[in-house]
Design a protein around this motif. Structure first.
Motif, PDB file in Angstrom:
ATOM      1  N   LYS A  31       0.831  -1.211   0.000  1.00  0.00           N
ATOM      2  CA  LYS A  31       0.000   0.000   0.000  1.00  0.00           C
ATOM      3  C   LYS A  31       0.863   1.258   0.000  1.00  0.00           C
ATOM      4  O   LYS A  31       0.584   2.222  -0.732  1.00  0.00           O
ATOM      5  N   GLN A  32       1.900   1.248   0.820  1.00  0.00           N
ATOM      6  CA  GLN A  32       2.774   2.415   0.898  1.00  0.00           C
ATOM      7  C   GLN A  32       3.528   2.656  -0.406  1.00  0.00           C
ATOM      8  O   GLN A  32       3.718   3.798  -0.834  1.00  0.00           O
ATOM      9  N   LEU A  33       3.936   1.595  -1.041  1.00  0.00           N
ATOM     10  CA  LEU A  33       4.650   1.716  -2.311  1.00  0.00           C
ATOM     11  C   LEU A  33       3.733   2.281  -3.393  1.00  0.00           C
ATOM     12  O   LEU A  33       4.146   3.121  -4.206  1.00  0.00           O
ATOM     13  N   THR A  85      13.401   3.559  -2.461  1.00  0.00           N
ATOM     14  CA  THR A  85      13.163   2.786  -1.249  1.00  0.00           C
ATOM     15  C   THR A  85      14.506   2.452  -0.620  1.00  0.00           C
ATOM     16  O   THR A  85      15.513   2.344  -1.314  1.00  0.00           O
ATOM     17  N   THR A  86      14.515   2.312   0.698  1.00  0.00           N
ATOM     18  CA  THR A  86      15.734   1.900   1.387  1.00  0.00           C
ATOM     19  C   THR A  86      15.411   0.725   2.296  1.00  0.00           C
ATOM     20  O   THR A  86      14.366   0.685   2.930  1.00  0.00           O
ATOM     21  N   GLY A  87      16.328  -0.241   2.318  1.00  0.00           N
ATOM     22  CA  GLY A  87      16.164  -1.410   3.173  1.00  0.00           C
ATOM     23  C   GLY A  87      15.337  -2.496   2.508  1.00  0.00           C
ATOM     24  O   GLY A  87      14.644  -2.275   1.506  1.00  0.00           O
ATOM     25  N   GLY A  88      15.429  -3.693   3.063  1.00  0.00           N
ATOM     26  CA  GLY A  88      14.580  -4.798   2.625  1.00  0.00           C
ATOM     27  C   GLY A  88      14.916  -5.400   1.286  1.00  0.00           C
ATOM     28  O   GLY A  88      14.073  -6.059   0.665  1.00  0.00           O
ATOM     29  N   GLU A 129       9.942  -9.400  -3.232  1.00  0.00           N
ATOM     30  CA  GLU A 129       8.668 -10.109  -3.378  1.00  0.00           C
ATOM     31  C   GLU A 129       7.516  -9.137  -3.628  1.00  0.00           C
ATOM     32  O   GLU A 129       6.650  -9.371  -4.484  1.00  0.00           O
ATOM     33  N   VAL A 130       7.519  -8.017  -2.904  1.00  0.00           N
ATOM     34  CA  VAL A 130       6.462  -7.009  -3.066  1.00  0.00           C
ATOM     35  C   VAL A 130       6.503  -6.404  -4.468  1.00  0.00           C
ATOM     36  O   VAL A 130       5.464  -6.225  -5.125  1.00  0.00           O
ATOM     37  N   LEU A 131       7.667  -6.083  -4.949  1.00  0.00           N
ATOM     38  CA  LEU A 131       7.804  -5.523  -6.300  1.00  0.00           C
ATOM     39  C   LEU A 131       7.271  -6.499  -7.347  1.00  0.00           C
ATOM     40  O   LEU A 131       6.571  -6.103  -8.285  1.00  0.00           O
ATOM     41  N   GLY A 170      16.948  -2.082  -9.406  1.00  0.00           N
ATOM     42  CA  GLY A 170      16.313  -1.091 -10.261  1.00  0.00           C
ATOM     43  C   GLY A 170      15.126  -1.719 -10.958  1.00  0.00           C
ATOM     44  O   GLY A 170      15.253  -2.784 -11.569  1.00  0.00           O
ATOM     45  N   SER A 171      13.956  -1.109 -10.849  1.00  0.00           N
ATOM     46  CA  SER A 171      12.760  -1.669 -11.478  1.00  0.00           C
ATOM     47  C   SER A 171      11.882  -0.539 -12.001  1.00  0.00           C
ATOM     48  O   SER A 171      12.108   0.633 -11.716  1.00  0.00           O
ATOM     49  N   VAL A 172      10.881  -0.940 -12.779  1.00  0.00           N
ATOM     50  CA  VAL A 172       9.954   0.034 -13.364  1.00  0.00           C
ATOM     51  C   VAL A 172       8.533  -0.470 -13.186  1.00  0.00           C
ATOM     52  O   VAL A 172       8.243  -1.639 -13.450  1.00  0.00           O
ATOM     53  N   LEU A 173       7.660   0.411 -12.723  1.00  0.00           N
ATOM     54  CA  LEU A 173       6.247   0.094 -12.559  1.00  0.00           C
ATOM     55  C   LEU A 173       5.434   1.273 -13.048  1.00  0.00           C
ATOM     56  O   LEU A 173       5.680   2.410 -12.638  1.00  0.00           O
ATOM     57  N   ASP A 174       4.494   1.005 -13.952  1.00  0.00           N
ATOM     58  CA  ASP A 174       3.652   2.065 -14.526  1.00  0.00           C
ATOM     59  C   ASP A 174       4.500   3.162 -15.162  1.00  0.00           C
ATOM     60  O   ASP A 174       4.165   4.358 -15.089  1.00  0.00           O
ATOM     61  N   GLY A 175       5.603   2.766 -15.766  1.00  0.00           N
ATOM     62  CA  GLY A 175       6.471   3.715 -16.455  1.00  0.00           C
ATOM     63  C   GLY A 175       7.350   4.548 -15.541  1.00  0.00           C
ATOM     64  O   GLY A 175       8.063   5.432 -16.016  1.00  0.00           O
ATOM     65  N   LYS A 176       7.317   4.273 -14.244  1.00  0.00           N
ATOM     66  CA  LYS A 176       8.096   5.033 -13.277  1.00  0.00           C
ATOM     67  C   LYS A 176       9.224   4.178 -12.709  1.00  0.00           C
ATOM     68  O   LYS A 176       9.031   3.000 -12.406  1.00  0.00           O
ATOM     69  N   ALA A 177      10.379   4.805 -12.550  1.00  0.00           N
ATOM     70  CA  ALA A 177      11.543   4.094 -12.026  1.00  0.00           C
ATOM     71  C   ALA A 177      11.446   3.953 -10.513  1.00  0.00           C
ATOM     72  O   ALA A 177      11.057   4.888  -9.811  1.00  0.00           O
ATOM     73  N   ILE A 178      11.804   2.780 -10.029  1.00  0.00           N
ATOM     74  CA  ILE A 178      11.918   2.527  -8.596  1.00  0.00           C
ATOM     75  C   ILE A 178      13.361   2.105  -8.340  1.00  0.00           C
ATOM     76  O   ILE A 178      13.844   1.133  -8.918  1.00  0.00           O
ATOM     77  N   LEU A 179      14.026   2.850  -7.485  1.00  0.00           N
ATOM     78  CA  LEU A 179      15.408   2.549  -7.131  1.00  0.00           C
ATOM     79  C   LEU A 179      15.409   2.081  -5.683  1.00  0.00           C
ATOM     80  O   LEU A 179      15.127   2.860  -4.764  1.00  0.00           O
ATOM     81  N   SER A 180      15.687   0.794  -5.489  1.00  0.00           N
ATOM     82  CA  SER A 180      15.618   0.192  -4.152  1.00  0.00           C
ATOM     83  C   SER A 180      17.029  -0.005  -3.622  1.00  0.00           C
ATOM     84  O   SER A 180      17.800  -0.812  -4.147  1.00  0.00           O
TER      85      SER A 180
END
Length: 399
Positions: free
Chosen positions: A234-236, A248-251, A262-264, A286-296
């Motif tokens: 939900k937070q993501l 995101t940081t951690g995990g 797993e959440v990604l 590094g991942s992409v969701l809905d065209g947006k970059a997520i840097l974990s």
């Protein structure tokens, strides 16, 4: 393991530059990225004007004039800056003018007052001039229809003058990107709350937020999320809804509570890279969701910060087409010994100045933050390289 350059290139290939434009006041547009080409809608100057305090005249009337043989002209008018009047032009006549004042039609030159006797009704001319002398013609600076500034440039103080000279008071600029920060880990607490046993204060988010805001990037979401998979989902999603990039940081490692991979996957994110050839921060994703970059990033402060510095600014520069966001990479001469030989490529915190780089600390643990206060860069060390004082090394300055 992939190389960092390969990971970054793959991530950039999955996102698109942000092309949203907004209009801001001229006074608020400096340091922004221009969102549209600027084409002049007028001539600058819009009227013929004098470049000197002196007399507007016909150049042909000054032929042969010098101090021994002055030419005398009738003064038929006087114009100050801001005045505009058509004063008929006849042979043997002059108009007293000041710097920036209108030059009536027919007068094709201005003689500076120092080359005259400063006459009021009649003026003696002590030198000859050619047509165009001290005379600014219409459009001399900018022509109507001319492209003055191109979309994508970083607006600076000098650009403000150009825009103002064209009467532009609302400037089209690219919308600033937004970045969310989601810190994961049930051990984290926000500063300002009593620290409970087994807990630590969240430090990474404040480093990253300050770094981004300093460069004009908005951070609308900064939250802590405990180690609960459903809450993390939900937070993501909330973080994604309000930003163009999510940090995101951690995990991200392989512990029982490292839930982020797993959440990604369950959210449908496309994983672009993980476990690159780097220490610290090997598990960075590094991942992409809905065209947006997520840097974990890692949950360790230095590991998170070093990898953030490597990936984030290149990503932000690409999304905004703002080259000023790119990091500075160069070479320096190492002053101190660094005896450790690493199997992986390594980022070692350091301080660089005037072509030399020093190691302010002997402690290089990724969880240690205190010695970062004495650093302004990291040394980018190739795998297996043994370093000695006097060696040339690659460095990247912190943004």
């Amino acid at each position: 393991m992939k190389e960092l350059e390969e990971c970054l290139e793959a991530l950039l290939a999955e996102v698109k530059p942000i092309e949203k434009t907004e209009y801001v006041a001229l006074t608020d547009s400096c340091d922004r990225i221009l969102g549209e080409d600027i084409v002049a809608q007028m001539m600058i100057p819009p009227y013929p004007k004098s470049a000197m305090d002196g007399y507007a005249l016909r150049a042909e009337d000054t032929l042969g004039a010098d101090r021994e043989h002055p030419v005398t002209l009738q003064v038929v008018g006087e114009l100050f800056a801001g005045d505009c009047a058509e004063i008929p032009c006849r042979g043997g006549c002059a108009v007293r003018v000041m710097t920036g004042s209108y030059v009536p039609e027919g007068y094709d030159a201005v003689i500076r007052q120092e080359d005259t006797d400063y006459g009021e009704k009649q003026v003696q001319i002590y030198r000859s001039v050619t047509a165009g002398t001290n005379y600014c013609c219409v459009g001399e600076d900018i022509r109507e229809g001319e492209q003055i500034l191109a979309r994508g440039i970083h607006l600076r103080a000098l650009h403000m003058g150009l825009l103002a000279s064209l009467g532009i008071h609302k400037v089209p600029v690219c919308e600033r990107i937004k970045s969310s920060i989601l810190s994961t880990g049930s051990e984290l607490m926000a500063p300002g709350t009593p620290l409970l046993p087994g807990k630590i204060y969240n430090s990474i988010a404040y480093m990253l937020r300050a770094s981004m805001e300093r460069q004009g990037i908005q951070v609308p979401f900064t939250e802590i999320c405990g180690d609960d998979k459903e809450i993390l989902k939900k937070q993501l999603k909330k973080a994604l809804d309000v930003a163009d990039i999510v940090i995101t940081t951690g995990g991200v490692s392989v512990g029982k509570k490292d839930l982020l991979p797993e959440v990604l996957e369950e959210l449908g994110a496309k994983k672009i890279f993980s476990h690159a050839n780097i220490q610290p921060g090997t598990p960075t994703i590094g991942s992409v969701l809905d065209g947006k970059a997520i840097l974990s990033l890692s949950g360790n402060p230095y590991a998170a910060y070093a990898n953030f510095e490597y990936y984030f600014w290149e990503l932000a520069a690409y999304l905004t087409q703002d080259a000023s966001l790119k990091v500075r990479r160069t070479y320096a001469v190492l002053s101190d010994p660094y005896p450790k030989v690493n199997k992986l490529r390594r980022f070692v915190r350091a301080y660089a100045e005037e072509g030399r780089v020093t190691l302010p600390t002997a402690v290089h643990a990724s969880s240690v933050l205190s010695n970062m206060r004495d650093c302004n860069c990291f040394i980018d060390i190739e795998p297996g390289r043994e370093l000695h004082p006097g060696d040339e090394v690659k460095i990247q300055y912190f943004k």
